[in-house]
Design an enzyme around this catalytic site. Structure first.
Site, PDB file in Angstrom:
ATOM      1  N   LYS A  89      -4.374   9.333  -2.263  1.00 16.40           N
ATOM      2  CA  LYS A  89      -3.715   8.349  -1.385  1.00 16.40           C
ATOM      3  C   LYS A  89      -2.369   8.878  -0.891  1.00 16.40           C
ATOM      4  CE  LYS A  89      -7.014   6.913  -1.952  1.00 16.40           C
ATOM      5  NZ  LYS A  89      -8.178   7.096  -2.846  1.00 16.40           N
TER       6      LYS A  89
ATOM      7  N   HIS B 282       0.979 -16.815  10.698  1.00 18.23           N
ATOM      8  CA  HIS B 282       0.778 -16.204  12.012  1.00 18.23           C
ATOM      9  C   HIS B 282       2.025 -15.433  12.404  1.00 18.23           C
ATOM     10  CE1 HIS B 282      -0.529 -15.659  16.119  1.00 18.23           C
ATOM     11  NE2 HIS B 282       0.676 -16.050  16.515  1.00 18.23           N
TER      12      HIS B 282
END
Ligand code: FAD
Length: 478
Positions: free
Chosen positions: A58, A451
């Protein structure tokens, strides 16, 4: 007099070290045996995952992605760079520093929790005795009430491509390249092959992946694997399916690989070749002939659903037993075993282990695929939401892929969550939590999502299951 412990763990990978820490936390006198030495010849805890697996891969995926983005993804934001360079030894050095930090961290955690670290090779004898052989050959017999075998796995070798760790390497060698190979071959389009192929492709290597199977990522949902193949091909990864490697010949700094595919005999030349065809359990010299522990027909240590071996008081966890070869599966098995040693009624939900491929886009899933469910005769409703319709993904200029949620047509219970796209690994975990609590698609649909977030794609996919998505046209009418 020999040392005696409540619990002796053999192997300090994510299975073994987590089990050892948990055992000590629960008040058990615990020792963990590990033999792995780093390049400086020092004991390094953490197993495959921390030393040569999850973490270093990673680290390189993140470094190479930053380079790729700077090269290919900045101009759309109005950012330009004059000249972009990559210092590969510095990138590899950063990876090694991260590994050192984490393996040292495990040693500190052992100390803090009172786990005794024993350096050397552990072998289970009869009667729950363990033979510890130090690097200098000194042998000590340790007694234990409970033994946990967590010896892990190692790469599978294939005769047509013998690993020399110079031109033909395994996953460990592929984390150590000191320069970008011009032409890189990868045998195996599994998770490890795709991740390592991606690292070097992003840095400029021309990568060809040879995969014997005709099907790409067969464990994934078909919609996801189709999208992935299309995207990787666009990125320049040349993935040849149905290509069976038959031989290889190293000529100086090159290797000529022969393979057969639908068109017949082929050959291709690479500067480096990564063999990534899977991993096998490590049981070499782990079990004395009278230990009583059985192996299964594939060479894994035989265990039941609770990781109990054929010997009472002896358990085995992680890559050395059946099931997915994943760090988080190994760790949770370790926790389950230790809880059970303490008499708690722990069990593991093997149906909800998330799988992740850390390519770009990331691929992740939990639960069953649409194809499996259909084959099982389960009627399902499916909701899909593309990241192309996500404001957050647009803002990030990362709109490839989608979230797909599969629910039982009769009960609406979520049976599978499949994501290809930005932060898929993180998003799919939300699906795993919902599924663990028996959530319906409607339950997820009724929740409030921030959001703008990528998570809204999960919300919308859940709404789409019953034809109620707001930001795309629904296939199913309510
Ligand atoms: C390149 C790569 C990338 C990966 N990426 C991911 C990922 O992103 N996510 C993920 O979940 N998984 C990943 N994996 C898989 C993950 O590394 C393994 O599933 C995980 O390490 C298994 O843990 P374990 O504890 O069972 O065994 P291991 O981590 O293999 O540890 C076993 C340990 O036991 C020691 N040992 C063995 N025998 C003896 C003995 N007789 N005496 C003393 N010590 C012994 C070994 O030296 C080793 O340290 C990756 C693997 C590779 C190779």
């Amino acid at each position: 007099m020999s040392q005696k412990f409540d619990v002796v763990v053999i192997g300090a990978g994510p299975g073994g070290y987590v089990a050892a820490i948990k055992a000590a936390q629960l008040g058990l006198k615990t020792a963990c045996i590990e033999k792995y030495q780093d390049k400086e010849g020092k004991l390094a805890l953490g197993g495959t995952c921390l030393n040569v697996g999850c973490i270093p891969s990673k680290a390189l995926l993140d470094s190479s992605w930053k380079f790729y983005e700077a090269k290919n993804g900045f101009s759309v934001h109005g950012i330009s760079t004059s000249e972009l360079n990559i210092d590969i030894p510095a990138m590899i050095g950063r990876k090694s520093t991260i590994v050192k930090g984490l393996t040292g961290g495990v040693a500190s955690l052992f100390k803090a929790n009172g786990v005794t670290t024993l350096q050397g090779h552990g072998k289970l004898l009869a009667g729950k005795k363990v033979e510890l052989t130090a690097a200098d050959g000194t042998v000590e017999i340790i007694e234990a009430d409970h033994v946990i075998l967590a010896s892990g796995s190692r790469p599978i070798d294939i005769p047509p491509a013998p690993v020399d760790q110079k031109v033909i390497v395994d996953s460990t060698g592929a984390l150590e390249f000191q320069q970008v190979p011009q032409r890189l071959g990868v045998i195996g389009a599994g998770v490890i092959g795709l991740e390592l192929g991606s690292v070097w492709a992003r840095l400029g290597a021309q990568v060809t992946v040879l995969e014997a199977l005709e099907k790409f990522i067969p464990a994934a949902d078909e919609a996801v694997s189709k999208e992935a193949l299309k995207t990787f091909n666009k990125q320049g990864l040349d993935i040849k399916l149905g290509a069976r490697v038959t031989g290889s010949k190293v000529e100086g700094e090159q290797v000529v690989v022969s393979y057969t595919d639908a068109a017949g005999e082929q050959s291709i030349t690479f500067d480096r070749l990564i063999v990534a065809v899977g991993r096998r359990p490590v049981t070499t010299d782990l079990l004395a002939s009278d230990s009583g522990v059985d192996l299964d027909e594939r060479g894994f240590i035989y265990v039941d659903d609770y990781c109990t071996t054929s010997v009472p008081g002896v358990y085995a966890i992680g890559d050395v037993v059946r099931g997915l070869m994943l760090a988080h599966k190994a760790s949770e098995e370790g926790i389950m075993v230790v809880e059970r040693i303490k008499g708690h009624k722990a069990q593991m939900n093997y149906n909800l282990i998330p799988s992740v491929i850390y390519t770009h886009p990331e691929i992740a899933w939990v639960g069953k695929t649409e194809q499996t469910l259909k084959a099982e005769g389960v009627e399902v409703n499916v909701g899909t939401f593309p990241f192309a319709a996500s404001g957050r993904a647009m803002a990030a200029n990362d709109t490839g892929g989608f979230v797909k949620i599969i629910a039982d047509a009769k009960t609406d219970r979520v049976l599978g969550v499949h994501v290809i796209g930005p932060s898929a690994a993180e998003l799919v975990q939300q699906g795993a939590i919902a599924m663990e609590f028996g959530s319906s698609a409607e339950d997820i649909g009724m929740m409030v999502f921030s959001h703008p977030t990528l998570s809204e794609a999960l919300h919308e996919a859940a709404l789409a299951v019953n034809g109620g998505a707001i930001h795309i046209q629904n296939r199913k009418k309510r």
